[in-house]
Design a protein around this motif. Structure first.
Motif: not given
Ligand code: ADP
Length: 468
Positions: A370, A374, A434, A427, A457
């Motif tokens: 994930n 990202n 979370a 998307r 980031t």
């Protein structure tokens, strides 16, 4: 007649205040009337003692100077206008009277009878004469020094003036009591209105919110607890509105996420099912895309299932001793082709070894996937995504840095919230971070995000090392 808070106030407060005021007025009236009546009696008693002292010097009422002394005293008394002074003989006949009239024999004289029968030789009576006039009468039996009864002196005073004063005093008490009650009712009504009215508005607005009108807003009327309640309801409506919007965005994002691979699968399946058989190369490409897109679909559904497990708190982790480098390697292996095809640089400086950690293999891989996904998703072509693994005394850190679009400072605290998407055009369902955060926390670690718009980031995952 009264309802709700008004009824409670009338029963609990007003009734108690009225009862207290009535009690105070009645007590005050009683004390004042007792005081007035006893002062009259004391006055009469004092006079009777004074007169009796003078007359007790005689041996009997038959003495020659007795009647003239008594008459002189009575006639010269400065009080004779305000009270009737009578001297009665040993046998009860009237010898001297200040009015000059012999009183009617029918007039009640219970004080005289009582004084005669009492050992103290004194008695008082408060009552009405046959004329209807209210009086206080005291009788004192006069005895000579050798104990013989000489006569009796009787003082009678009208209570009309005293009663008038008394009624005036009681009327003032009652008036003050009524004014206090009126003030209490006035201030109470104002106070209740200041509660009942806003509560009605709040309850109407809450009903509107319950029916889905999240734009309903209450105007803050007071700067107190009611005002705070208005603020809380307004905040609640705002939050509900925001989460409703988030939910709708989530549904449309997820539908979109599901539709894209489904369209590809359906398109290729139809091509292969067409009248003409495709050549081997097209067939292989079609099958390849169908497999890839199905895997993507499975990933999305898995993520949704994980999310629902997280919501039900039924996510079960199977901990085992793991080599974090091996798991990360597997994830990066899956991502490398994608990075190359998207023109992005995936840099990984693999360390020699790392302490083992206790973790759930699949869940941990899901977190890495994930975060790296990202990083690639939000980094443009030619951008760099770097992965670093560091060992500390009791923990291992995985740091994923990108040179992508970054996250605005206002959005940064919310990116780990479910359904939150800072960028609606890219998307994604908004639940990935979370879930990742929940998984990392369940491993006893933490997930930190630092970001700057246009800078990139950095996501740092810290996990505790396994106790050997
Ligand atoms: P999504 O599936 O939408 O990516 P996530 O929960 O993974 O949902 O992320 C939440 C939001 O955080 C994203 O919509 C995105 O706006 C922001 N975000 C997460 N990672 C990055 C990153 N590496 N760079 C920029 N923005 C990011």
């Amino acid at each position: 007649m009264f309802k709700g808070i008004t009824k409670r106030w009338v029963l609990n407060t007003l009734c108690a205040i009225v009862a207290v005021i009535v009690l105070v007025v009645v007590s005050l009236s009683y004390v004042v009337s007792t005081y007035y009546y006893s002062s009259v009696e004391q006055n009469l008693n004092g006079r009777s003692v004074e007169f009796a002292n003078i007359l007790s010097g005689f041996r009997s009422d038959m003495d020659q100077t007795f009647t003239s002394t008594a008459r002189d005293y009575v006639e010269n008394s400065p009080h004779k206008e305000r009270m009737e002074i009578t001297v009665l003989s040993h046998s009860g006949d009237i010898l001297v009277t200040s009015t000059g009239f012999t009183p009617d024999k029918e007039e009640p004289m219970p004080d005289y009878e009582s004084a005669r029968n009492s050992s103290s030789g004194y008695a008082k009576w408060v009552g009405k004469l046959s004329s209807g006039e209210k009086v206080t009468a005291v009788t004192r039996i006069v005895k000579s020094s050798d104990g013989n009864t000489i006569c009796a002196v009787r003082y009678v005073s009208s209570m009309e003036a005293t009663d008038k004063l008394l009624f005036a005093a009681i009327a003032i008490f009652i008036a003050i009591g009524l004014v206090v009650i009126a003030l209490v009712i006035l201030s109470g009504t104002y106070f209740i209105r200041s509660i009942v009215r806003p509560v009605r508005v709040i309850s109407d607005t809450a009903k509107k919110i319950a029916q889905g009108d999240f734009n309903a807003k209450i105007d803050k009327m007071y700067d107190d607890e009611i005002g705070d309640l208005c603020d809380s309801i307004n905040d609640m409506a705002k939050e509900l509105g925001a989460s409703e919007r988030m939910k709708n965005d989530f549904i449309s994002s997820v539908s979109h996420e599901l539709r894209t691979p489904l369209t590809a699968i359906k398109g290729w399946a139809e091509t292969m099912h067409g009248t003409e058989l495709p050549d081997k190369a097209t067939f292989d490409k079609g099958i390849d895309i169908i497999v890839k897109e199905s895997t993507r679909l499975t990933g999305i559904v898995e993520e949704l299932l994980d999310f629902s497990r997280m919501q039900n708190e039924s996510m079960i982790l199977r901990f085992e001793k793991l080599d974090i480098l091996a798991e990360l390697d597997e994830v990066l292996y899956m991502m490398r082709d994608r990075a190359i095809s998207e023109g992005k640089h995936l840099l990984y400086d693999q360390p020699e070894s790392m302490p083992a950690i206790m973790a759930d293999k699949n869940k941990l891989k899901q977190v890495f996937l994930n975060i790296v996904d990202n990083a690639l998703k939000y980094t443009p072509a030619e951008g760099v995504v770097g992965i670093q693994v560091l060992s500390e005394s009791q923990s291992v850190r995985v740091i994923v840095t990108d040179t992508g679009c970054g996250i605005a400072p206002d959005d940064l605290p919310r990116v780990k919230d479910k359904f939150f998407k800072a960028n609606q055009s890219v998307r994604g369902s908004g639940i990935g971070l979370a879930i990742a955060d929940e998984i990392v926390q369940k491993h006893g670690g933490n997930l930190e995000i630092e970001s700057g718009i246009g800078v990139g980031t950095t996501v740092t995952i810290t996990l505790p090392v396994a106790n050997s």
